[in-house]
Design a protein around this motif. Sequence first.
Motif: not given
Length: 907
Positions: A394-396, A450-459
């Motif tokens: 999707r275009e995010i 690799r998006l900034h909004c997903l950093v928390e979820l990946k951690h």
Amino acid sequence: MAPSPSSGDPALYAIEYTPEYNQFIEKLAAYHEQRGTEFIREPKVGARQIDLLKLYQRVMSYGGYDKVSDEKKAWRGLGDEFALGNAHQPALAFSLKSVYYKNLAAYEISTVHGKEPPPKEILEHQTAKGGGLLTRTLENFKSRKQTADDQSEASGEDGTPSRDRNGSEEAPGSGGRITRGLRQAPPQRVLFQSDTQSSRPTRHVPSTPQHQSHGTSTSYNPSSNIDNMSLAVANYEPRPQMPMTLRPIITPGNNPVEFSRRQIAKIASLDAATGKPSSLTNRGVMLPGSGFDGPNIYVRCLCSLKSAIPSEQDYALHHLVKISMERGDKYRFESFSGLAEALIEKLLEASSLFYKVDWRISYNYDKTMMGIDTLDGIEGTPDILQRIEQLEKREIDDNIQTAAFSDALLQINEAALTMRNMVMLEENAQYVSEMAPLRDFLSIALNLPRLHCLVELKHYALDIAEQLTKYLHLDDADPLYISLLAQLESEDRGAVLTSLRAISRISMTLEENNLLHGVPRAALQRIIYWTLLYDEEMVHACLDFLYQYTAVVSNVDFLVSTVHVEPLVNQLTRLLAYGARDVYSSLLLTNEVRRSSPQELAKLPRELLVQLLRLDEPERSSQWLRCLFEEDKDESITQIKLWTAYQDRFLPVIGETNRSILPAADFIKNVSTTFAEKANAQVQTGLVPKFVIKGIRMRHVPVDFQGKEYSECLWGIFPGNSHSKCGEFFMSPQEMFFHIMELHLHTPMSPGVIFTNRGGQFTCAWGSCTRFHHHPATRLSDLASHIKLHLPPSHIPKAQAEGPSAAKKAKLSYVTPPVKVNFRWQQTAVDENQAAAGIPLSAVLVLRNLARNLSKTDADETALKLSGVSWVDQLFKPVEPKLYEVLAHNKPLATYVTDLLSAINDP
């Protein structure tokens, strides 16, 4: 407080049907009938019926309901007076309070205070908890209810938390709520230490706790702020067990009077027009929404999460984050069936935000009917990575996001944080490790864009993986293993650190060995570089990984064949001294020796006598005592002997100067003043009383005013008698030399003038010296040169800061200190059992693995054929001297370094 009658007397508070009582009860019944509320004439608390008249009178003696409620434990005191019993006193006291509240509170407001009581909806229909009676007006009740509703909306106590946003939440990737603050850092953890015994080498677990650190994220989820924790979560406790109240059924047989009264009241309550019971007969029925608290917070969160209603899921996730953080040690998945599955389903929704997919979990053993969007809930999805590559993205926009996207991502982050907090408990981690969909989610989350909004979820996903991998066996083709290895290429320190720990923990609690095959060359080179960093956590994680990796021969073969290993060995050798500190100790060779007290007082040096004569009393006697005596709690000297010695020394010379010496009584007092710590005058009882000074002894060698000892002349006075000696004392070696030459050798001496040499036969009479006894010296100069060998060394001037008492307090002259040998070694990190730990231990274990396994590799055979030098010699011979140095100086590592050197020299 009014004086209380004798408490605990059951007969005192038994119901007495006096005219006063009957009149009061009828008046109270009419009041409740007019008010439209239920009235119980003889309520029971526990096993005792309560006399409402006596209860009302007793409460009025206190000053009313509000006065009793304001005083601590006052209702409990009333319960004791009514003989309610000692068991469950708080519950019985509250029951007594409720009896008064339901039956007498409104009556008190009307008759005693002269005010209109509030409606029954906010008085009798509510519990006895809360404020006073006089504040329960209709206006106050509405204001208090509105305030409670506002607080509930903000905190999530009784409703769904507010979704309003402030300016800070509009930032890209932000999903925080207005009522929350920043999340606290995760708690420190100690790397897991296995309790099982396996065939592979023992893992090293550091003794110091490792702090989890993550890279900076542009999005945050402030749900775990403890300051904003709702009261329902913080204060929830199971409701205390109330004592069961047993009430006898009123029948004509056991209580005909009461049965008749109730029948009359029932007939009187019938509607005269219809003959049916009036609406008052429904009094006491619990209506919906009143008097029932509903399920506790745990059950409600579980049901809300399963409901799939967004507002209910907001409520559930909001509280699950707080519960898992504050009460994670009591919150177990096995106690709430379906909670783990509901959280996993919520986590899988993350893919729908970035891919055109809606994952479904299938628990069907028939795999042929599974589509690309179906996950195997039984055994896991082995081709999950290939499926992710086939998904349409999707275009995010990572900078600007819609409200719906932000809300959905916030829910997913809260579900991940809840899962992460709960798996910190070992029981929960082991429980969810058997759930294949969770492993699939971890692979999906680590491979999201690799998006900034997903950093928390990946951690959060990495933290969950770190707790689960010790219960999992992952081969080199497992999607989760491949995803964890891919994180080693990240520029996020937190992601790299957690990935290394998760990989090192694989199969830690299982019988299968963690072979760690398939690690890319680039990842190994990066790990070697990271050991050079001044970052203790990163170095420790790298060494823990290398210890597991080098335990397998095939891995060591791949390592030396593809990577430059020399820098690694050199760095590991340097790390053996990481955090080392010098430790000193001593070994006693002899014990302390205590010399006996001399029998005679030492001679007073002439130069010291001249100095003493210049002083006035009592300073002269004090200095004389300090120069010839010292403190010793075990010794004593008679007063007459001490006074006689002082008088014989100074009386002849004082008379020539027209001075006087201190009287005997004052002299004895001055002894205790001079040696104030231990010396005191005493009388020893016996046949003949003896007057002594306890706590001092004579010195073998006198000292000057600064505490420096004089040197004694040991030149024999009578030839051939080694025990006879001169006994004079001198401070400088030059004065003693002049003394020997003039007095004993009869050769005049003067400073700056060379003595007259003469011939003859000369022998040395110093103590037990036998020089020149068999072959006497023929020249006096030969003997003079020899005499200088016996002279004491010159005194080194002490610093002025030490003062005159420093030398005296440094040591006691009659005590010979023990002979000891000093040792020094290096101490690195140790655990509570003083065994090696930390980075030095990890480094020596990796070196030992390399030394043991290098000779078994194909690369070692190739090296021997090409150069004739094995890999063991190439890598370890240059650092072998340093290893022997560590063996000699580092006591905790000595055993491990010994094994390492044995592997090097005997491959």
